[in-house]
Write a protein that holds these residues in place. Structure first.
Motif, mmCIF file in Angstrom:
data_model
loop_
_atom_site.group_PDB
_atom_site.id
_atom_site.type_symbol
_atom_site.label_atom_id
_atom_site.label_comp_id
_atom_site.label_asym_id
_atom_site.label_seq_id
_atom_site.Cartn_x
_atom_site.Cartn_y
_atom_site.Cartn_z
ATOM 1 N N UNK A 1 0.852 -1.191 0.000
ATOM 2 C CA UNK A 1 0.000 0.000 0.000
ATOM 3 C C UNK A 1 0.888 1.242 0.000
ATOM 4 N N UNK A 2 0.542 2.201 -0.845
ATOM 5 C CA UNK A 2 1.338 3.426 -0.925
ATOM 6 C C UNK A 2 2.261 3.483 -2.125
ATOM 7 N N UNK A 3 2.228 2.431 -2.980
ATOM 8 C CA UNK A 3 3.003 2.433 -4.229
ATOM 9 C C UNK A 3 2.034 2.739 -5.375
ATOM 10 N N UNK A 4 2.376 3.751 -6.185
ATOM 11 C CA UNK A 4 1.465 4.213 -7.229
ATOM 12 C C UNK A 4 2.173 4.356 -8.570
ATOM 13 N N UNK A 5 1.395 4.188 -9.643
ATOM 14 C CA UNK A 5 1.821 4.622 -10.971
ATOM 15 C C UNK A 5 0.959 5.827 -11.356
ATOM 16 N N UNK A 6 1.393 6.556 -12.398
ATOM 17 C CA UNK A 6 0.669 7.768 -12.820
ATOM 18 C C UNK A 6 0.254 7.587 -14.272
ATOM 19 N N UNK B 1 -6.259 8.715 -6.385
ATOM 20 C CA UNK B 1 -5.734 7.900 -5.283
ATOM 21 C C UNK B 1 -4.458 8.520 -4.705
ATOM 22 N N UNK B 2 -3.592 9.006 -5.588
ATOM 23 C CA UNK B 2 -2.354 9.653 -5.141
ATOM 24 C C UNK B 2 -2.671 10.902 -4.326
ATOM 25 N N UNK C 1 9.107 9.067 -2.300
ATOM 26 C CA UNK C 1 10.199 8.777 -3.229
ATOM 27 C C UNK C 1 9.592 8.614 -4.615
ATOM 28 N N UNK C 2 10.141 9.348 -5.578
ATOM 29 C CA UNK C 2 9.717 9.218 -6.973
ATOM 30 C C UNK C 2 10.797 8.437 -7.703
ATOM 31 N N UNK C 3 10.436 7.271 -8.214
ATOM 32 C CA UNK C 3 11.382 6.453 -8.974
ATOM 33 C C UNK C 3 11.236 6.801 -10.446
ATOM 34 N N UNK C 4 12.258 7.440 -11.011
ATOM 35 C CA UNK C 4 12.224 7.852 -12.413
ATOM 36 C C UNK C 4 12.251 9.355 -12.554
ATOM 37 N N UNK D 1 9.616 2.828 3.392
ATOM 38 C CA UNK D 1 10.859 3.341 2.847
ATOM 39 C C UNK D 1 11.279 2.578 1.609
ATOM 40 N N UNK D 2 12.372 3.035 0.992
ATOM 41 C CA UNK D 2 12.954 2.320 -0.154
ATOM 42 C C UNK D 2 14.439 2.123 0.102
ATOM 43 N N UNK D 3 14.964 1.088 -0.529
ATOM 44 C CA UNK D 3 16.401 0.817 -0.415
ATOM 45 C C UNK D 3 17.083 1.262 -1.705
ATOM 46 N N UNK D 4 18.067 2.154 -1.566
ATOM 47 C CA UNK D 4 18.865 2.635 -2.684
ATOM 48 C C UNK D 4 20.329 2.559 -2.277
ATOM 49 N N UNK D 5 21.123 1.858 -3.063
ATOM 50 C CA UNK D 5 22.550 1.706 -2.761
ATOM 51 C C UNK D 5 22.751 1.138 -1.351
ATOM 52 N N UNK D 6 21.931 0.148 -1.021
ATOM 53 C CA UNK D 6 21.980 -0.543 0.279
ATOM 54 C C UNK D 6 21.654 0.352 1.479
ATOM 55 N N UNK D 7 21.071 1.506 1.213
ATOM 56 C CA UNK D 7 20.660 2.399 2.300
ATOM 57 C C UNK D 7 19.151 2.619 2.229
ATOM 58 N N UNK D 8 18.522 2.734 3.403
ATOM 59 C CA UNK D 8 17.073 2.935 3.460
ATOM 60 C C UNK D 8 16.753 4.430 3.480
ATOM 61 N N UNK D 9 15.887 4.835 2.553
ATOM 62 C CA UNK D 9 15.357 6.200 2.551
ATOM 63 C C UNK D 9 13.916 6.112 3.044
ATOM 64 N N UNK D 10 13.615 6.767 4.131
ATOM 65 C CA UNK D 10 12.260 6.720 4.680
ATOM 66 C C UNK D 10 11.277 7.394 3.730
ATOM 67 N N UNK D 11 10.110 6.773 3.593
ATOM 68 C CA UNK D 11 9.077 7.330 2.722
ATOM 69 C C UNK D 11 7.725 6.751 3.096
ATOM 70 N N UNK D 12 6.691 7.567 2.980
ATOM 71 C CA UNK D 12 5.324 7.109 3.219
ATOM 72 C C UNK D 12 4.669 6.619 1.938
ATOM 73 N N UNK D 13 5.165 7.104 0.801
ATOM 74 C CA UNK D 13 4.603 6.680 -0.480
ATOM 75 C C UNK D 13 5.678 6.666 -1.552
ATOM 76 N N UNK D 14 5.459 5.877 -2.606
ATOM 77 C CA UNK D 14 6.411 5.734 -3.714
ATOM 78 C C UNK D 14 5.657 5.908 -5.021
ATOM 79 N N UNK D 15 6.173 6.753 -5.889
ATOM 80 C CA UNK D 15 5.614 6.932 -7.227
ATOM 81 C C UNK D 15 6.540 6.242 -8.224
ATOM 82 N N UNK D 16 6.009 5.247 -8.943
ATOM 83 C CA UNK D 16 6.810 4.535 -9.930
ATOM 84 C C UNK D 16 6.619 5.205 -11.295
#
Length: 443
Positions: free
Chosen positions: A125-130, A138-139, A150-153, A222-237
């Protein structure tokens, strides 16, 4: 006579409306999985940001409007599951039932499907596409109870969404696996200016790294980037779109390198089946190579061409220049034709002209910086242009589209007549100055 159109995006609805313009008797049926039709997906970030008041404002027409005003039937919340091209039939599902429909012409406007990398946590829950209005709604709701995203892309949609969230007060991080932002549109040097602006606005940018996984128990934490966790409540793919070609395959249409193969009439390998929009391949105007053109403007032009050929009017779709423009906060970004990077990849020798200027006479209040990078081939023909500035980018990109299409050369562009008035331009047009700069570099 009946034309069935699968998809209610810019390509599908333009095809439907154009057929009706020239043929008052053709039965036209549009089948779409969407609940809403005739909306602008490109406007979603600006609703999230608050520049546009509501999602209702970006829905231009309803299915009822199309029926009443144009006698076009639109079947919403329905999925075409099969195409029998030998018997000219489509099968679609709606409300758990299957229905069969005959056609004389079929138009595949199936668009693209958001690409989500197969990473752990993508279904939390909290992962979205646009992609759709429903996605945007929903977003919008989820953002109200979120503090970080975190916005991926780092394509145009990704960056526009990132800025929208920042304006709403969220902590924003953009993660891009390419070494620059806007990798499809700009060269690294021009992209750096966009990155600097976003960072100045408080948006964190991570390049050359993918999102490795999304973490959380039931929802995003959160998300893992370069083996580090970035805290996040939502992710936009915002990780790109893949052409939706499944129906074309079922119909037996020839598939090209990436998507449905069509000719200049937008006709597939099956004569009475046409295809338009993000699901088809196109030809690049400069390189003559097959490419993709996932823009609403392309889909609209293709829809008009397909419709005219269906009703018996000769029309051809031209190779593309992939002109793009975006507005992120106070920054406008545009590009058209080849970048220096793509020219090098295609083995095309180039000369680059540059110009830094203002958008108005220097003594007139409100002028904003503008920077132009212009690409010329060995014969002095302009083949590409990128612009980053505070205003007046779109019309210059349009001018450069015409220049590239018509084969305008550097000396012609440098000596071309441009308009001037202190509130809207400089007496020396920056496009001409960039061409002058290139001329000095030719042997």
């Amino acid at each position: 006579m009946r034309t069935v159109i699968v998809g209610s995006g810019a390509g599908g609805l333009t095809t439907a409306s154009t057929i009706r313009k020239y043929d008052k008797d053709m039965e036209i049926v549009v089948i779409t999985m969407d609940r809403h039709v005739a909306y602008s997906p490109c406007a979603i970030p600006y609703v999230i940001e608050g520049e546009i008041k509501s999602f209702e404002d970006i829905i231009m027409h309803t299915p009822e409007d199309y029926k009443k005003e144009r006698n076009i039937d639109i079947i919403t919340k329905a999925k075409v599951v099969d195409v029998n091209s030998k018997e000219n039939k489509v099968v679609y599902e709606k409300d758990g039932e299957k229905f069969e429909l005959d056609y004389n012409y079929l138009v595949l406007a199936t668009g693209g499907t958001p690409f989500v990398p197969p990473i752990e946590g993508k279904d939390l829950e909290g992962v979205f596409t646009v992609r759709t209005v429903e996605d945007g709604m929903k977003i919008d709701e989820y953002a109200k109870k979120s503090n970080s995203v975190v916005v991926a892309g780092a394509g145009a949609i990704g960056l526009e969404m990132a800025y929208a969230f920042k304006k709403r007060g969220l902590d924003v991080t953009v993660v891009e696996m390419a070494p620059q932002v806007l990798p499809r549109a700009l060269d690294p040097d021009m992209a750096e200016k966009v990155k600097e602006y976003l960072e100045k606005e408080g948006i964190k940018i991570i390049l050359n790294k993918p999102v490795e996984k999304i973490v959380g128990k039931d929802k995003v934490e959160g998300v893992v980037v370069d083996n580090k966790v970035i805290e996040a409540d939502m992710v936009i793919m915002a990780t790109g779109v893949r052409p939706n070609i499944e129906l074309a395959k079922k119909a037996g249409c020839e598939i090209g390198k990436w998507a449905i193969k069509v000719d200049e009439k937008m006709q597939t390998s099956i004569p009475n089946i046409y295809a338009v929009g993000d699901c088809v391949e196109v030809v690049d105007f400069v390189t003559k190579q097959v490419t993709m053109s996932p823009f609403g403007t392309t889909a609209v032009r293709q829809g008009k061409v397909a419709a005219k050929n269906i009703v018996g009017i000769k029309a051809e779709f031209n190779p593309v220049l992939n002109a793009m423009v975006s507005k992120i906060g106070d920054l406008e970004i545009g590009g058209v034709g080849l970048s220096a990077l793509s020219a090098n990849q295609n083995g095309i020798p180039i000369v680059i002209g540059r110009c830094k200027a203002l958008t108005r006479a220097r003594y007139y209040p409100g002028g904003k910086p503008i920077e132009i990078k212009m690409i010329f081939d060995k014969d002095k023909r302009v083949v590409g242009c990128q612009i980053v500035g505070g205003e007046r980018v779109a019309e210059r990109i349009d001018a450069m589209s015409i220049a590239i299409f018509k084969g305008v050369k550097a000396d012609e562009l440098a000596n071309m007549e441009f308009c001037y008035a202190p509130p809207v331009s400089m007496v020396n047009e920056p496009l001409a100055l960039a061409a002058e700069d290139a001329l000095e570099k030719f042997d």
